[in-house]
Design an enzyme around this catalytic site. Sequence first.
Site, mmCIF file in Angstrom:
data_model
loop_
_atom_site.group_PDB
_atom_site.id
_atom_site.type_symbol
_atom_site.label_atom_id
_atom_site.label_comp_id
_atom_site.label_asym_id
_atom_site.label_seq_id
_atom_site.Cartn_x
_atom_site.Cartn_y
_atom_site.Cartn_z
ATOM 1 N N CYS A 259 0.832 -1.204 0.000
ATOM 2 C CA CYS A 259 0.000 0.000 0.000
ATOM 3 C C CYS A 259 0.868 1.256 0.000
ATOM 4 O O CYS A 259 2.022 1.236 0.417
ATOM 5 C CB CYS A 259 -0.902 0.051 1.232
ATOM 6 S SG CYS A 259 -1.975 -1.386 1.454
ATOM 7 N N CYS B 251 -3.212 4.769 3.193
ATOM 8 C CA CYS B 251 -4.216 3.725 2.966
ATOM 9 C C CYS B 251 -4.936 3.416 4.272
ATOM 10 O O CYS B 251 -4.346 3.444 5.359
ATOM 11 C CB CYS B 251 -3.550 2.471 2.412
ATOM 12 S SG CYS B 251 -4.728 1.154 2.019
ATOM 13 N N CYS C 278 -6.055 1.593 -2.204
ATOM 14 C CA CYS C 278 -5.295 2.844 -2.346
ATOM 15 C C CYS C 278 -4.612 2.981 -3.699
ATOM 16 O O CYS C 278 -4.145 4.063 -4.044
ATOM 17 C CB CYS C 278 -4.262 2.967 -1.227
ATOM 18 S SG CYS C 278 -2.930 1.734 -1.294
ATOM 19 N N ASP D 261 23.246 32.441 -16.066
ATOM 20 C CA ASP D 261 21.836 32.797 -16.217
ATOM 21 C C ASP D 261 21.583 34.194 -15.650
ATOM 22 O O ASP D 261 21.940 34.500 -14.510
ATOM 23 C CB ASP D 261 20.959 31.776 -15.486
ATOM 24 C CG ASP D 261 19.488 32.043 -15.687
ATOM 25 O OD1 ASP D 261 18.930 31.543 -16.679
ATOM 26 O OD2 ASP D 261 18.898 32.763 -14.863
#
Length: 447
Positions: free
Chosen positions: A14, A18, A47, A408
């Site tokens: 799961c 869940c 789930c 940048d």
Amino acid sequence: MTTYSAVVTTGIYCRPGCGAKPLARNTRTYEHPAAAEAAGFRACLRCRPYRVAAPVAAGAPELVCRAWQLIIDGVLDDGTEAALAARMGLSPRHLRRLFVQHMGATPDQLARSRRAHFARRLLDDTDLTVLDVAFASGFGSLRQFNRTMREVFRASPTDLRDRRRRADRLVADGGLVLRLPFVPGYDWAAVREFLGVRAVPGVEEVDGDTYRRTITVEGAPGVLEVSPGGDGHLLLRAHLPYWEGLIHVVGHAGRMLGVDTDHTAGVAALSADPVLGPLVRARPGLAVPVAWNALEAGVRAVLGRGRTPREAADRLGALTHRLGTKVPGLPGGLTHTFPDAAAIARAEVTEEEAALVGALAADVARGHGALDHGTGLDAPATLPYADHDLRHDLAFRLGSREAFPLGDASLRAALAGLGLDPAACHERWRPWRSLAAAHLMAHGDRL
């Protein structure tokens, strides 16, 4: 990092949240669904773990991250672990050992699980035929598809389609709509804003809360639209010429948007920084978006040098309108697909740019070499004119965790505004320099 709980008494695993309440002594934990499946467990029907993002472990080394990106690109659809290992410069045994150590499963097991989970989502979400689902998910034959689905989900594809819930099916007036799961905490608004500033006119656009872009699939044009979905997922609407290999298109889209990257550990580490911390805490769900493909990453890095993100995008837009393929009837402001490598190699740019762009285009056209998603900082070093800043720019756009593109303009504006020394400050943000750079770039965009 999301962990999956498997119950030895039921043979079921799961995802967190869940409603099942097994005894602690009967549970085992795994960091990836493929690891639980490799141990013999099947997905919970309540789930449905296959519907949530399953990122690479945050502490995995760059080699594992890069190999995983190649798996997303389909390197194991018709290739072998040995070929993947050779591409990574490793022995097959060492590659398998690294994957088992950091992912809990071998590369082949992860690739199989990824194909099966994608197919299960298509069976739930769409009305594609079982045959179309098989080839859209990267399977080589219907027999292989049926066998894998029975092994992973203990049922045939037809039975799985019959089990889908009424609310699962996504109805669309046009295109194919899919759920695109993201890691908990993902901030679509922040990622969308980051992409919007850098959108190439004619190729990309942000319209309200929707991001659109053109793509090319085996030489034919297509369009992807991404918009908010429900809890834990975005909605991806794909307009494509055919569905074969859809899993790789969706994988590219998820990687570009950063939906399957777990930055939890990085956010925790960077939030403690006295200067960067406030930026990270303000937008903890900002992912690190990457380029659609290696060619776009390289061309943007080269032609964007010394320019703001908007100036770089406009230059790329002019290049696209001159060399790209015009596609009539597209939605919004989309008009062209990004030029291919052959066209880019003929671009009229400066001598230095032409040499580097030509080398990049040739490398991409060969299908191998210096540029891959997840590439490290040293890989582009063999290209002409690939100085320190350009290598970091390329690595950032290709998904390296350790890139810091000082060239940048937005990043430098943010550093100047915060009073930080560009030459020294970034060393303290290891090993999350790309995440730090994304937050700084987003901050610089608004200055």
